[in-house]
Design an enzyme around this catalytic site. Structure first.
Site, mmCIF file in Angstrom:
data_model
loop_
_atom_site.group_PDB
_atom_site.id
_atom_site.type_symbol
_atom_site.label_atom_id
_atom_site.label_comp_id
_atom_site.label_asym_id
_atom_site.label_seq_id
_atom_site.Cartn_x
_atom_site.Cartn_y
_atom_site.Cartn_z
ATOM 1 N N GLU A 291 44.927 38.905 40.180
ATOM 2 C CA GLU A 291 44.677 39.396 38.821
ATOM 3 C C GLU A 291 44.788 38.235 37.844
ATOM 4 O O GLU A 291 45.836 37.596 37.757
ATOM 5 C CB GLU A 291 45.676 40.492 38.453
ATOM 6 C CG GLU A 291 45.454 41.057 37.057
ATOM 7 C CD GLU A 291 46.473 42.127 36.703
ATOM 8 O OE1 GLU A 291 46.128 43.324 36.761
ATOM 9 O OE2 GLU A 291 47.628 41.766 36.377
ATOM 10 N N TYR B 136 39.439 39.909 31.318
ATOM 11 C CA TYR B 136 40.258 40.348 32.456
ATOM 12 C C TYR B 136 39.391 40.283 33.703
ATOM 13 O O TYR B 136 38.267 40.800 33.718
ATOM 14 C CB TYR B 136 40.746 41.785 32.241
ATOM 15 C CG TYR B 136 41.479 42.367 33.438
ATOM 16 C CD1 TYR B 136 42.860 42.281 33.551
ATOM 17 C CD2 TYR B 136 40.779 43.000 34.463
ATOM 18 C CE1 TYR B 136 43.528 42.811 34.641
ATOM 19 C CE2 TYR B 136 41.439 43.518 35.573
ATOM 20 C CZ TYR B 136 42.814 43.424 35.658
ATOM 21 O OH TYR B 136 43.476 43.925 36.748
#
Length: 403
Positions: free
Chosen positions: A213, A125
């Site tokens: 993101e 991530y």
């Protein structure tokens, strides 16, 4: 402003971020052509079909009409068209859409990047956003990619890596290396992650984004780093500098009333209550919604007409609020600082007459400059509008209207 995954990836590519390649289509017939093109360009023989909506959790979501997931794998070309048909034009329900779901108008036909090789694939991530507490951009990363980052932060906060960037000098090379090292990478994969983070940061700053993101950022079996998914939130206040990005806005993904409000220069958010409210100023709007709750009602919306409330903006606000069938009463709460109370009252009267037959009671609470003069205008208008000066009076009028 939110944008789709395929649009986000186009921005990333402009700044040198390596992404999972794909082609967006809006009908099943084009899906097979997209698969053939991807095969010619990337050599992929498996294809990932991804619903394009403004919501996360698509892979775990379900299309109401067919039962298909929002992200599926086609292991050959023959599966591409039927699997596309099972998603396209259906209603996808995810954790973020609520039970009503969202219609899928486009799908992304993407290459398979989980191919076998010398080393195992690994998901990470990586995101960049503004930390308002420190007034600095922050890189947030985790080894636990492909998962809901909020759940990771709650269950295992030590798994979250944060690297703050000093705005005076920008992102430094050692910081990108520090993040890559903390992710447990080495050799070619580490060098690729350092390049990935640097390019991602340039994309974030260059597009004036509020958030980038990447979940997951994938280490492939041949140690490349690429963005498999991308969620981008662009700063609305900076769009005047990026007309090309402004064109990416998909109005079909937004609430029609919120779209109409934005075109009239109003800040509007639809809620689930029964009392419509029109206020000048976000802080006063929050206080007004509290007052509505204490009076036995529920706010039907957040609507801020700003400091320059006039007949035109009031009328636009009225029309938007009245389109909500749940509204049983309307409260207008205006503090006369920049705008005078008598002008607001005149605007309310004019807007009421222009709209015509309004069947729900309207309470107008004015405070500040020329508030008493404004109340007099309301009381002498002959319309079904009730004035109030004190907050207590407005609350009582709401209770009476809902009784």
């Amino acid at each position: 402003m939110n944008i789709h995954e395929y649009q986000a990836k186009e921005i990333l590519k402009k700044y040198g971020v390596t992404v999972q390649e794909g082609i967006v289509v809006d009908n099943p017939e084009k899906a097979l052509d997209a698969a053939k093109q991807l095969n010619a360009e990337t050599g992929t023989e498996w294809y990932v079909i991804k619903a394009q909506i403004h919501a996360g959790g698509r892979g775990k979501g379900e299309v109401k009409e067919t039962g298909s997931r929002g992200v599926v794998l086609a292991k050959n070309r023959d599966e591409v068209v039927p699997k596309t048909e099972a998603i396209l034009n259906g209603t996808l329900v995810t954790k973020q859409t609520g039970p009503e779901g969202k219609k899928v108008n486009k799908v992304l036909i993407a290459q398979d990047v989980y191919y076998p090789g010398e080393s195992e694939t690994k998901e990470f991530y990586v995101s960049i956003l503004l930390d308002r507490a420190t007034s600095r951009n922050v890189i947030v990363a985790s080894r636990e990619g492909g998962m809901d980052i909020e759940e990771v932060a709650e269950s295992n906060p030590d798994a979250i890596i944060r690297e703050y960037v000093d705005p005076r000098v920008g992102l430094q090379g050692f910081q990108a290396r520090k993040v890559a090292f903390a992710l447990g990478l080495e050799g070619k994969a580490m060098k690729e992650m350092v390049k990935f983070i640097g390019a991602l940061y340039r994309a974030y700053e260059g597009s004036d984004a509020a958030m980038f993101e990447i979940n997951p950022a994938l280490k492939t079996s041949d140690n490349r780093i690429l963005a498999v998914d991308a969620k981008v939130d662009l700063d609305d206040n900076a769009l005047y500098r990026h007309h090309d990005l402004e064109d990416l806005r998909d109005y079909s993904e937004e609430d029609p009333l919120e779209v109409e409000a934005s075109k009239s220069g109003l800040n509007y958010v639809k809620l689930d209550g029964n009392v419509g409210c029109m206020v000048n100023g976000a802080g006063l709007a929050m206080a007004t919604m509290d007052m509505i709750k204490l009076s036995g009602g529920d706010p039907a919306n957040f609507l801020d007409v700003g400091g320059g409330a006039n007949a035109k903006t009031v009328e636009a606000g009225f029309r938007i609020i009245l389109k909500d069938p749940n509204v049983k009463a309307i409260l207008i709460n205006v503090f006369g600082g920049i705008v005078r109370g008598d002008r607001v009252a005149s605007g309310v009267v004019e807007a009421y007459k222009n709209i015509g037959d309004i069947k729900v009671p309207i309470i107008v609470r004015l405070q500040g400059t020329n508030a008493e003069e404004g109340a007099k205008i309301i009381d002498e208008s002959g319309l079904k509008v009730t004035s109030a000066i004190l907050l207590k009076d407005a609350a009582e009028r709401i209770s009476e209207a809902l009784a």
